[in-house]
Design a protein around this motif. Structure first.
Motif, short mmCIF file in Angstrom:
data_model
loop_
_atom_site.label_atom_id
_atom_site.label_comp_id
_atom_site.label_asym_id
_atom_site.label_seq_id
_atom_site.Cartn_x
_atom_site.Cartn_y
_atom_site.Cartn_z
N GLU A 6 0.82 -1.22 0.00
CA GLU A 6 0.00 0.00 0.00
C GLU A 6 0.86 1.27 0.00
O GLU A 6 0.48 2.28 -0.60
CB GLU A 6 -0.93 0.00 1.22
N LYS A 7 2.00 1.21 0.66
CA LYS A 7 2.86 2.41 0.78
C LYS A 7 3.94 2.49 -0.30
O LYS A 7 4.71 3.44 -0.32
CB LYS A 7 3.52 2.42 2.17
N TYR A 8 3.99 1.50 -1.18
CA TYR A 8 5.06 1.50 -2.19
C TYR A 8 4.91 2.74 -3.07
O TYR A 8 3.83 3.02 -3.59
CB TYR A 8 5.00 0.23 -3.06
N PRO A 9 5.99 3.52 -3.24
CA PRO A 9 5.88 4.78 -4.00
C PRO A 9 5.52 4.55 -5.46
O PRO A 9 6.07 3.66 -6.10
CB PRO A 9 7.28 5.40 -3.87
N GLN A 10 4.58 5.36 -5.98
CA GLN A 10 4.16 5.21 -7.39
C GLN A 10 4.07 6.58 -8.08
O GLN A 10 2.98 7.00 -8.47
CB GLN A 10 2.82 4.47 -7.45
N PRO A 11 5.21 7.25 -8.26
CA PRO A 11 5.21 8.59 -8.88
C PRO A 11 5.25 8.49 -10.41
O PRO A 11 6.24 8.85 -11.05
CB PRO A 11 6.50 9.21 -8.32
N LEU A 12 4.18 8.01 -11.01
CA LEU A 12 4.18 7.69 -12.45
C LEU A 12 4.54 8.89 -13.33
O LEU A 12 5.32 8.75 -14.28
CB LEU A 12 2.82 7.11 -12.86
N VAL A 62 18.15 -5.65 6.35
CA VAL A 62 18.14 -4.81 7.55
C VAL A 62 16.86 -3.99 7.60
O VAL A 62 16.41 -3.48 6.56
CB VAL A 62 19.37 -3.85 7.54
N PHE A 63 16.29 -3.84 8.77
CA PHE A 63 15.16 -2.94 8.96
C PHE A 63 15.66 -1.59 9.47
O PHE A 63 16.37 -1.52 10.47
CB PHE A 63 14.15 -3.52 9.95
N ALA A 64 15.28 -0.53 8.74
CA ALA A 64 15.50 0.83 9.21
C ALA A 64 14.11 1.36 9.56
O ALA A 64 13.37 1.79 8.70
CB ALA A 64 16.15 1.67 8.11
N GLY A 65 13.74 1.24 10.82
CA GLY A 65 12.33 1.49 11.19
C GLY A 65 11.50 0.38 10.58
O GLY A 65 11.80 -0.81 10.74
N ASP A 66 10.47 0.74 9.82
CA ASP A 66 9.65 -0.30 9.17
C ASP A 66 10.02 -0.48 7.69
O ASP A 66 9.33 -1.18 6.96
CB ASP A 66 8.15 0.01 9.32
N ILE A 67 11.13 0.16 7.27
CA ILE A 67 11.57 0.02 5.89
C ILE A 67 12.65 -1.05 5.83
O ILE A 67 13.66 -0.98 6.54
CB ILE A 67 12.15 1.35 5.32
N ARG A 68 12.43 -2.03 4.96
CA ARG A 68 13.36 -3.16 4.84
C ARG A 68 14.32 -2.91 3.69
O ARG A 68 13.90 -2.66 2.56
CB ARG A 68 12.55 -4.43 4.60
N LEU A 69 15.61 -2.95 3.98
CA LEU A 69 16.65 -2.69 2.99
C LEU A 69 17.49 -3.93 2.77
O LEU A 69 17.84 -4.62 3.74
CB LEU A 69 17.55 -1.54 3.46
N ILE A 70 17.82 -4.25 1.52
CA ILE A 70 18.69 -5.38 1.24
C ILE A 70 19.90 -4.89 0.45
O ILE A 70 19.87 -3.87 -0.22
CB ILE A 70 17.97 -6.51 0.47
N ASP A 71 20.98 -5.67 0.54
CA ASP A 71 22.20 -5.35 -0.18
C ASP A 71 23.03 -6.62 -0.28
O ASP A 71 22.72 -7.64 0.37
CB ASP A 71 22.97 -4.24 0.57
N ASN A 72 24.08 -6.57 -1.09
CA ASN A 72 25.00 -7.71 -1.18
C ASN A 72 26.32 -7.22 -1.75
O ASN A 72 26.42 -6.12 -2.30
CB ASN A 72 24.40 -8.83 -2.03
N MET A 98 20.95 2.06 -4.10
CA MET A 98 19.75 2.77 -4.56
C MET A 98 18.56 1.83 -4.57
O MET A 98 18.64 0.69 -5.04
CB MET A 98 19.98 3.35 -5.95
N SER A 99 17.45 2.32 -4.04
CA SER A 99 16.22 1.53 -3.96
C SER A 99 15.04 2.48 -3.98
O SER A 99 15.11 3.58 -3.43
CB SER A 99 16.20 0.71 -2.67
N SER A 100 13.95 2.04 -4.58
CA SER A 100 12.73 2.85 -4.59
C SER A 100 12.20 3.09 -3.18
O SER A 100 11.50 4.06 -2.93
CB SER A 100 11.66 2.15 -5.44
N ARG A 115 11.27 6.52 1.46
CA ARG A 115 10.41 6.40 2.63
C ARG A 115 11.17 6.45 3.95
O ARG A 115 10.58 6.46 5.03
CB ARG A 115 9.60 5.10 2.55
N LEU A 116 12.51 6.48 3.88
CA LEU A 116 13.32 6.51 5.11
C LEU A 116 13.18 7.87 5.82
O LEU A 116 13.16 8.90 5.17
CB LEU A 116 14.79 6.27 4.77
N THR A 117 13.11 7.83 7.14
CA THR A 117 13.15 9.08 7.89
C THR A 117 14.57 9.66 7.78
O THR A 117 15.51 8.95 7.40
CB THR A 117 12.85 8.85 9.38
#
Length: 280
Positions: free
Chosen positions: A69-75, A267-277, A185-187, A191-193
Motif C-alpha cells: 500500500e505504501k510503495y511509492p508510485q510517482p508515475l 536490515v530494517f531501518a524502522g519499518d523500511i526493509r533494505l537489502i544489499d550484497n 539505490m532503492s525505490s 520512505r526513510l526518515t
C-alpha cells in the motif's frame, strides 16, 4: 515514447518491430525510478534496437500488505525520466490487465534457489516474482532482459525461470548503483526518515569490512561478527547476514577456491526493509 496499458496493443506493436528484424531490450520495474533503473535502460538502448520498460507494482510478490500500500508510485515523474533517457516503449498495465479476476501467484520450483535468504523470510515472494516476470516475458518476448544485482537472488531465479521454461531471452545482471555514501539505490529509500537515512550507509560499510575479513574468518565467525556490529546500532535491526555460493545460493560449509561467493544482508531501518550484497 509509446505508452501502452493493454497487453494486446503492446504485443501487436512489438510483433511489427520484430518483423522488421529489430531486437528488443526489456527492463521490468515497479516504478519510482532512480539512477540504477536508468543505467539499465541506457544499457538496453546501447545493445538493442527497441527498449521496453514496464512499470507494474506486482501485488503477488508482497508478503506485507502495508508495504504494498505504501510503495511509492510517482508515475508522472517516472514518465519524465524515461523521456529524458529516450526510452522507446513504456508498458503500464493495471492489476486487472495482468491478473484479470484471479490475483494469485503461480507455484514455482527453482531448484531450491527460492528457499534461501529472501525466500526464507518472505514466504511466497518468489512465486510472485516468477508469476509476473514469466507473464511479462510472454507479453514482450524480449531479446535481452536487464536486472540490477542488488536483487541478486532474484536475478539468479529469473535466469533459472528462463532456462526451466525454455523462454528464449538472455537475462543480464548489471552492477548495483549506490548513493555517494554507499547506500544501495532503492525505490524504498524515499520512505526513510532523516535519521534512518543517515544511519543506512552503515549497511554497506559493514559489507565492505566483512569482505576484507572473508578468508581470515570462517563463515560462522563472520556472521557472528556482523551480528555484533548491528547490536551497536540503535536505528538499524539486522534481519539476516549470510554468505552464499553465487550459483546455488547455499551457505558453504567449506570455502572452495574455484567457486564464487557473495555476502547478503537484510536490515530494517524502522519499518523500511533494505537489502544489499557484495561479491567476495
Amino acid at each position: 515514447m509509446n505508452i501502452f496499458n493493454s497487453k494486446s496493443e503492446l504485443k501487436a506493436f512489438l510483433i511489427q518491430q520484430k518483423e522488421e528484424g529489430k531486437t528488443i531490450g526489456f527492463v521490468p520495474t515497479m516504478g519510482a525510478l532512480h539512477k540504477g533503473h536508468l543505467s539499465l535502460i541506457k544499457r538496453a538502448k546501447k545493445q538493442n534496437d527497441i527498449t521496453v520498460v514496464s512499470i507494474f507494482v506486482n501485488p503477488t510478490q508482497f508478503d506485507n500488505k502495508e508495504d504494498l500500500e505504501k510503495y511509492p508510485q510517482p508515475l508522472d515523474n517516472d514518465i519524465k525520466l524515461l523521456k529524458k533517457v529516450a526510452c522507446d516503449v513504456l508498458f503500464t498495465p493495471s492489476v486487472n490487465e495482468i491478473y484479470a479476476d484471479d490475483i494469485i501467484a503461480q507455484k514455482f520450483d527453482f531448484d531450491g534457489l527460492e528457499n534461501q535468504m529472501e525466500g526464507r523470510y518472505r514466504k511466497g515472494h518468489f512465486d510472485g516474482v516468477g508469476t509476473i516476470v514469466k507473464s511479462l516475458f510472454e507479453i514482450v518476448e524480449p531479446t535481452v532482459a536487464y536486472f540490477g544485482k542488488k536483487d541478486f537472488q532474484q536475478l539468479q531465479i529469473i535466469k533459472k525461470l528462463a532456462k526451466k521454461y525454455h523462454i528464449p531471452v538472455k537475462v543480464k545482471g548489471r552492477p548495483i548503483f549506490r548513493e555517494d555514501d554507499g547506500l544501495a539505490m532503492s525505490s524504498r529509500n524515499v520512505r526513510l526518515t532523516k535519521e534512518h537515512r543517515e544511519a543506512a550507509p552503515f549497511i554497506y560499510k559493514t559489507l565492505k569490512k566483512a569482505k576484507k575479513k572473508f578468508g581470515t574468518k570462517n563463515v560462522n565467525e563472520l556472521e557472528q561478527w556482523v551480528e555484533k556490529q548491528f547490536k551497536k546500532q540503535d536505528l538499524l535491526e539486522l534481519e539476516y547476514f549470510t554468505i552464499a555460493d553465487e550459483e546455488t545460493l547455499q551457505t558453504p560449509k567449506v570455502i572452495e577456491s574455484n567457486k564464487k561467493y557473495r555476502a547478503f544482508i537484510a536490515v530494517f531501518a524502522g519499518d523500511i526493509r533494505l537489502i544489499d550484497n557484495i561479491g567476495l
